[in-house]
Design an enzyme around this catalytic site. Sequence first.
Site, PDB file in Angstrom:
ATOM      1  N   ARG A 146       0.795  -1.235   0.000  1.00 34.34           N
ATOM      2  CA  ARG A 146       0.000   0.000   0.000  1.00 34.34           C
ATOM      3  C   ARG A 146       0.827   1.285   0.000  1.00 34.34           C
ATOM      4  NH1 ARG A 146      -4.720  -0.904   4.017  1.00 34.34           N
ATOM      5  NH2 ARG A 146      -2.939  -0.763   5.370  1.00 34.34           N
TER       6      ARG A 146
ATOM      7  N   LYS B 144       2.732 -19.455   7.336  1.00 33.56           N
ATOM      8  CA  LYS B 144       2.029 -19.689   8.585  1.00 33.56           C
ATOM      9  C   LYS B 144       1.743 -18.359   9.283  1.00 33.56           C
ATOM     10  CE  LYS B 144       4.367 -20.796  12.524  1.00 33.56           C
ATOM     11  NZ  LYS B 144       5.225 -19.909  13.281  1.00 33.56           N
TER      12      LYS B 144
ATOM     13  N   ASP C 223       6.441 -24.396   5.457  1.00 31.17           N
ATOM     14  CA  ASP C 223       6.942 -24.591   6.821  1.00 31.17           C
ATOM     15  C   ASP C 223       8.446 -24.489   6.657  1.00 31.17           C
ATOM     16  OD1 ASP C 223       8.192 -25.730   9.075  1.00 31.17           O
ATOM     17  OD2 ASP C 223       6.324 -26.719   9.608  1.00 31.17           O
ATOM     18  N   HIS C 224       9.035 -23.418   7.150  1.00 26.62           N
ATOM     19  CA  HIS C 224      10.436 -23.169   6.781  1.00 26.62           C
ATOM     20  C   HIS C 224      11.380 -24.262   7.287  1.00 26.62           C
ATOM     21  CE1 HIS C 224      10.944 -21.314  10.776  1.00 26.62           C
ATOM     22  NE2 HIS C 224      12.238 -21.467  10.589  1.00 26.62           N
TER      23      HIS C 224
ATOM     24  N   LYS D 280      15.203 -26.550   5.545  1.00 25.04           N
ATOM     25  CA  LYS D 280      16.529 -26.733   6.168  1.00 25.04           C
ATOM     26  C   LYS D 280      17.183 -28.000   5.634  1.00 25.04           C
ATOM     27  CE  LYS D 280      15.084 -24.464  10.466  1.00 25.04           C
ATOM     28  NZ  LYS D 280      15.894 -23.328  10.837  1.00 25.04           N
TER      29      LYS D 280
ATOM     30  N   GLU E 255      14.946 -22.733  22.137  1.00 22.77           N
ATOM     31  CA  GLU E 255      15.355 -21.387  21.692  1.00 22.77           C
ATOM     32  C   GLU E 255      15.744 -20.540  22.887  1.00 22.77           C
ATOM     33  OE1 GLU E 255      13.060 -19.685  18.163  1.00 22.77           O
ATOM     34  OE2 GLU E 255      11.552 -20.708  19.335  1.00 22.77           O
TER      35      GLU E 255
ATOM     36  N   ASP F  76       2.474 -22.219  17.696  1.00 19.51           N
ATOM     37  CA  ASP F  76       3.574 -21.550  16.997  1.00 19.51           C
ATOM     38  C   ASP F  76       4.621 -22.553  16.510  1.00 19.51           C
ATOM     39  OD1 ASP F  76       5.123 -19.283  16.152  1.00 19.51           O
ATOM     40  OD2 ASP F  76       6.410 -19.586  17.894  1.00 19.51           O
TER      41      ASP F  76
ATOM     42  N   HIS G 296       6.429 -27.079  12.928  1.00 15.74           N
ATOM     43  CA  HIS G 296       7.812 -27.536  12.847  1.00 15.74           C
ATOM     44  C   HIS G 296       8.043 -28.890  13.532  1.00 15.74           C
ATOM     45  CE1 HIS G 296       8.046 -23.542  11.451  1.00 15.74           C
ATOM     46  NE2 HIS G 296       8.302 -22.944  12.589  1.00 15.74           N
TER      47      HIS G 296
ATOM     48  N   LYS H  63      10.814 -21.157  24.669  1.00 15.36           N
ATOM     49  CA  LYS H  63      11.580 -19.903  24.573  1.00 15.36           C
ATOM     50  C   LYS H  63      12.338 -19.718  25.883  1.00 15.36           C
ATOM     51  CE  LYS H  63       9.324 -18.285  20.828  1.00 15.36           C
ATOM     52  NZ  LYS H  63       9.930 -18.444  19.514  1.00 15.36           N
TER      53      LYS H  63
HETATM   54  C1  BG6 Z   1       8.889 -19.617  13.682  1.00 17.39           C
HETATM   55  C2  BG6 Z   1       8.233 -19.279  14.973  1.00 17.39           C
HETATM   56  O1  BG6 Z   1       8.001 -20.319  12.853  1.00 17.39           O
HETATM   57  O2  BG6 Z   1      10.035 -20.412  13.918  1.00 17.39           O
HETATM   58  C3  BG6 Z   1       9.198 -18.566  15.908  1.00 17.39           C
HETATM   59  O3  BG6 Z   1       7.111 -18.430  14.739  1.00 17.39           O
HETATM   60  C4  BG6 Z   1      10.473 -19.362  16.051  1.00 17.39           C
HETATM   61  O4  BG6 Z   1       8.608 -18.344  17.185  1.00 17.39           O
HETATM   62  C5  BG6 Z   1      11.029 -19.773  14.701  1.00 17.39           C
HETATM   63  O5  BG6 Z   1      11.409 -18.557  16.748  1.00 17.39           O
HETATM   64  C6  BG6 Z   1      12.184 -20.740  14.854  1.00 17.39           C
HETATM   65  O6  BG6 Z   1      12.788 -20.935  13.623  1.00 17.39           O
HETATM   66  P1  BG6 Z   1      14.344 -21.296  13.522  1.00 17.39           P
HETATM   67  O7  BG6 Z   1      14.578 -21.496  12.060  1.00 17.39           O
HETATM   68  O8  BG6 Z   1      15.073 -20.117  14.097  1.00 17.39           O
HETATM   69  O9  BG6 Z   1      14.550 -22.530  14.333  1.00 17.39           O
END
Ligand code: BG6
Length: 519
Positions: free
Chosen positions: A65, A173, A202-203, A207, A241, A260, A265, A365
């Site tokens: 925008r 997501k 889903d990232h 990996k 994390e 989350d 994941h 976390k």
């Molecule tokens: C994300 C979550 O999908 O993945 C985050 O929303 C998280 O909360 C992150 O920190 C972790 O990804 P990675 O690649 O750093 O392990």
Amino acid sequence: MSELEHLDELMSCRLDVGRKAVMPCSVVIFGASGDLTARKLIPALYHLFLDKQMPASFRIIGFARREKTDESWRAELREALGQFSRTKPVDDDAWGKFAANIHYCRGDMTETAAYEKLRGQLDGFGDPALRNNLLFYLATQPSQFGEVAEQLHQAGLLEKEPKQGWQRIVVEKPFGHDAASALALNNELTRFAHEQQVFRIDHYLGKETVQNILMFRFSNSIFERLWNRESVDHIQITVSEKNSVGGRGGYYEEAGALRDMVQNHLLQVLSLVAMEPPVSLEAEAIRDEKVKLLKSIRTLDAAEVAKNVVRGQYFAGVMDGKPQGGYRQEPKVQPDSNVETYAALKLFIDNWRWSGVPFYLRTGKCLPLSASEVRVQFRPTPHVLFAAACGPKLDPNALTLRLQPNEGIYLRFNGKVPGTAVGVRPVRMHFSYDSEFGAYTPEAYERLLLEAIAGDATLFIRRDEVETAWQIVDSIRAGWNGRPLSNREFYAAGTWGPIAGEELLAQSGHVWRDPQPLK
Ligand code: BG6
């Protein structure tokens, strides 16, 4: 040619077979002003360009925008790249060539005129491939997915059966917040696109080490034959994390660790670790097996949730020698919030291979270390011959797939301590990605964008996969039923989680094996 070189050649030949070609195309990013575009998407596309993996001809259009020109947007992205590129310094010559393909389209996602403008811009490229091969990346709120798809369709940019070229939608997501909302989103998206045109990210699947789980399991005969209830005592999957929730309090209050991290994941990693061999490497064959596995996870009723699932929330503690506030003190978090920043689950997979084997999953976390690991703990030896020397509990063998950081695989077994005494202690065999392959660290988004451009859906989540994963999470949330956290579910920031998390394993005589800060 040395034996190793020969091996290298053999393997790379094999992996190239069947890879889909990348065709000239345009990538349109909706929500282009957002953080994701500058931090992940543009750096990933730039690195693909540097590695000569992008199609011979391509365009990138940012749709958002705010008022910007092509030049001002390029300058903004160049600045961000300085910070987020994985190779530094940025090669300005290469950037210049790459950036010449970047354009900006100012528009409101809800206005038809904006899509007409977008179509005009695509027409203006004057190349049918850049006009008709279209990858739409929806870096927007999920509530906007349906509208964007519909508007694209109205503008003649998204067809279920395109007469020319191909059109695909990539979505991020959170894909819904429960099974019902995921189903509704899927229905919205598939009004204007076939399931085969929808690429859900889903990232974790981008990996390298996560992709290696299947390679490792199905290209080695020695491990796969141990991969079952006969040999495996239990499996631990940890995604820990150090990060706090920080500035994401608003989002996190709605999500929590279960939605989350576990819904996507952790369940993805679990399905790759535990699935049956697919009939082929085709996307659908692999995804069929993953869905089958998710469907075999035993559903938990409220009483089982109370016994098998632990929540946790961090309170003030010390991280790396510095004070860290508690979750309830984070911005945009309710002072009496019961949202979980930690979750630990004991799951059972009701199939022939895994019957009776506990799968422990945990994530949190403000834990002492950022690391992701899968630990396969094998059964102990039946009769401890060395009990006198090492006590009744000889350390059982374990195989650890270290997903990040210090990516690698370790096999832990027992060995004789040199000397005249009968001393036995655990030792490790260690494969490290870095020492074997050098520091090859493409970002997950590079691989995922490339696969989406190539139209290979293997690394993306299919509709039934996302819905099944939500059903698992929904049954757990139903078991919690809004119950407040108990004292045993709080943990100090900088520790490995609440006492209840330890107790979850202790019930079965197990203990968490915490990831170590390996070199
Ligand atoms: C994300 C979550 O999908 O993945 C985050 O929303 C998280 O909360 C992150 O920190 C972790 O990804 P990675 O690649 O750093 O392990």
